[in-house]
Write an enzyme that holds these catalytic residues in place. Structure first.
Site, PDB file in Angstrom:
ATOM      1  N   LYS A  78      17.882   2.140  21.933  1.00 21.37           N
ATOM      2  CA  LYS A  78      16.945   2.958  22.691  1.00 21.37           C
ATOM      3  C   LYS A  78      15.750   2.117  23.121  1.00 21.37           C
ATOM      4  O   LYS A  78      15.265   1.277  22.358  1.00 21.37           O
ATOM      5  CB  LYS A  78      16.492   4.149  21.845  1.00 21.37           C
ATOM      6  N   SER A 153      15.026  13.027  23.425  1.00 19.62           N
ATOM      7  CA  SER A 153      14.733  11.964  24.367  1.00 19.62           C
ATOM      8  C   SER A 153      15.741  10.816  24.333  1.00 19.62           C
ATOM      9  O   SER A 153      15.721   9.946  25.203  1.00 19.62           O
ATOM     10  CB  SER A 153      13.335  11.397  24.051  1.00 19.62           C
ATOM     11  N   SER A 177      15.151  14.377  18.731  1.00 20.49           N
ATOM     12  CA  SER A 177      15.557  13.513  19.841  1.00 20.49           C
ATOM     13  C   SER A 177      16.801  12.676  19.598  1.00 20.49           C
ATOM     14  O   SER A 177      17.283  12.014  20.508  1.00 20.49           O
ATOM     15  CB  SER A 177      14.401  12.589  20.239  1.00 20.49           C
TER      16      SER A 177
END
Length: 485
Positions: A78, A153, A177
């Site tokens: 990420k 996210s 997330s």
């Protein structure tokens, strides 16, 4: 069948027998990315040169009998996790060209385990969002239906694993997330106990809530990845010096005598009927394996969303104050003085959702309002944590849906942030309480979109939620389904 559908042990066996090379695994990853990522937008940055060099280095090892736990496996990271020499943008214009000079601790641990990073994953800007539409570069799309959101996210991480672009990915979870996008994309997402995995090198959103964890195709893979990234880190003051058990050995498949709590707030009003139905079916599977469940109550559930968004936004306001155009990141070049530079840099560099949360957090922390908002939210957080502690005195795990609905269409909720915030109502309590939770696929709705089952455990008892999730997975086929792209 993709080679990425093989279990870790199966891939390692082929690597040891020279039936497969690490270079071939990396080739498979980049080939798949070139085939499908134009439909998904899961990546922000690819590191093809670095990945191929690492693959060649691993292929040239003389002794493959003593390889790392994740030897040769292509991974996506990420883009809010620091990677030395590779851009880390947090999907924000303000960090569009930022290249870190150090690795996050989890990245160093993956390197020690001999995984191969192929690139950085798209996300909601600074991890603020539930749909991955808040990226400053491009929205990520759900591989099961590209008209729908992948969740956020960590949407890029979940979409890439579901689409077979990487073997596994790392995400971060502040209010769901990791788990929410895992549920929306039909993969496994694990949020460890706060302090179980080092946050050193994770770009801070809300420091008392953030936690790094794995997104994988199955529970066994999640256990292997957690085994590698868990553990105390002296560089992180919030890292817990707690022994790390052998997670893969916990996957016994035995849940006989297990006591499950099912909060009525998690299967009642506001939960889509199809989601509720799939969760109840999952509970029947666990019942057939010898577990028992009872309906219980988490009485402070109604206060989760306001408490979470006040605390998270307040911490974001503090953490994001460092992005001022002075030390690193983008700087506004048309300012006449220092104050103007601050204002223009932040105005141009931050997106709408980030600005919204900074403003909410700054207000909550301001003189005259701190006690009424931030302090009160922290007091409510304590009550929510106590709710969990009381249930865990009697029950082994808490089970419910990961999300109240399946993935919605892109653009459907982007102009209604309050409705979007409520989508986190089942995941935020876990972060406020600091306990671990895992989302596993438990079926599909009538539109063919995945449904996630959330299993919540006691602090530092990831072994139990992995065991329960694995037992359920072994008696269902939902995790084997793949999107057609």
């Amino acid at each position: 069948m993709s080679v990425f559908d093989l279990r870790i042990q199966e891939i390692h066996e082929q690597l040891r027998r020279k039936q497969l090379s690490v270079s071939e695994l990396v080739d498979e990853s980049f080939k798949r990315i070139k085939e499908v990522d134009s439909q998904l937008n899961a990546f922000i940055t690819l590191d093809e040169e670095g990945a191929r060099a690492k693959a060649e280095e691993l292929d040239n090892l003389s002794n493959t009998d003593e390889t790392g736990l994740l030897f040769g496996l292509p991974v996506g990271i990420k883009d809010n996790i620091s990677t030395r020499g590779v851009k880390t943008t947090c999907a924000s214009k303000i960090l569009a060209n930022f290249v870190p000079v150090y690795n996050a601790t989890v990245v160093d641990k993956l390197n020690e385990a001999q995984a191969v990073m192929v690139g950085k994953m798209n996300m909601d800007e600074f991890a603020m969002g539930s749909s991955n539409e808040n990226s400053a570069f491009r929205a990520v799309r759900n591989p099961w239906n590209t008209d729908h959101v992948p969740g956020g996210s960590s949407g890029g991480s979940a979409a890439s694993v579901a689409a077979g672009e990487v073997y596994f990915a790392l995400g971060s979870d502040t209010g769901g997330s990791i788990r929410q996008p895992a549920a929306f994309c039909g993969v496994v997402g694990l949020k460890p106990t706060y302090g179980r995995v080092s946050r050193f090198g994770l770009v801070a959103y809300a420091s008392s809530l953030d936690q790094i964890g794995p997104i994988t195709k199955n529970v066994e893979d999640a256990a292997y990845v957690l085994q590698v990234i868990a553990g105390y880190d002296q560089h992180d003051s919030t890292s817990a010096n707690v022994d790390v058990p052998d997670y893969p050995s916990a996957l016994t498949g035995d849940v006989s005598g297990l006591k499950i709590a099912v909060p009525k707030e998690y299967i009642g009003e506001g939960i889509h009927p199809e989601v509720r139905e799939k969760v109840l079916e999952a509970l029947k599977v666990l019942e057939s394996l010898g577990a028992t469940w009872e309906e219980v109550s988490l009485p402070h559930s109604d206060y989760v969303i306001p408490a979470y968004y006040i605390i998270a936004s307040s911490e974001a306001s503090s953490n994001l104050a460092r992005y001022d155009g002075v030390r690193y990141g983008v700087r506004a070049d048309q300012a006449d003085n220092l104050l103007e530079m601050y204002k223009e840099t932040r105005s141009q560099g931050f997106g709408a959702e980030v600005k919204r949360r900074i403003m909410l957090g700054t207000y909550s922390l301001s003189s005259g309002y701190y006690d009424a908002y931030y302090k009160k939210a922290q007091q409510v957080r304590t009550l929510i944590k106590q709710d969990f502690e009381q249930l865990f005195e009697k029950y082994d795990v808490i089970i419910g849906p990961t999300t109240p609905t399946t993935a919605w269409k892109i653009g459907e909720k982007i102009d209604d942030p309050l409705t979007m915030y409520v989508e986190d109502i089942l995941t935020c309590p876990v972060n406020l309480a600091g306990v671990p939770a895992i989302s596993v696929p438990c079926g599909f709705d009538q539109k063919g979109l995945p449904v996630g089952l959330q299993i919540i455990g006691k602090a530092f008892d990831e072994a139990t939620i992995l065991r329960v999730a694995h037992a359920y997975e072994q008696h269902t086929d939902h995790h084997k389904a793949r999107p057609q792209l």
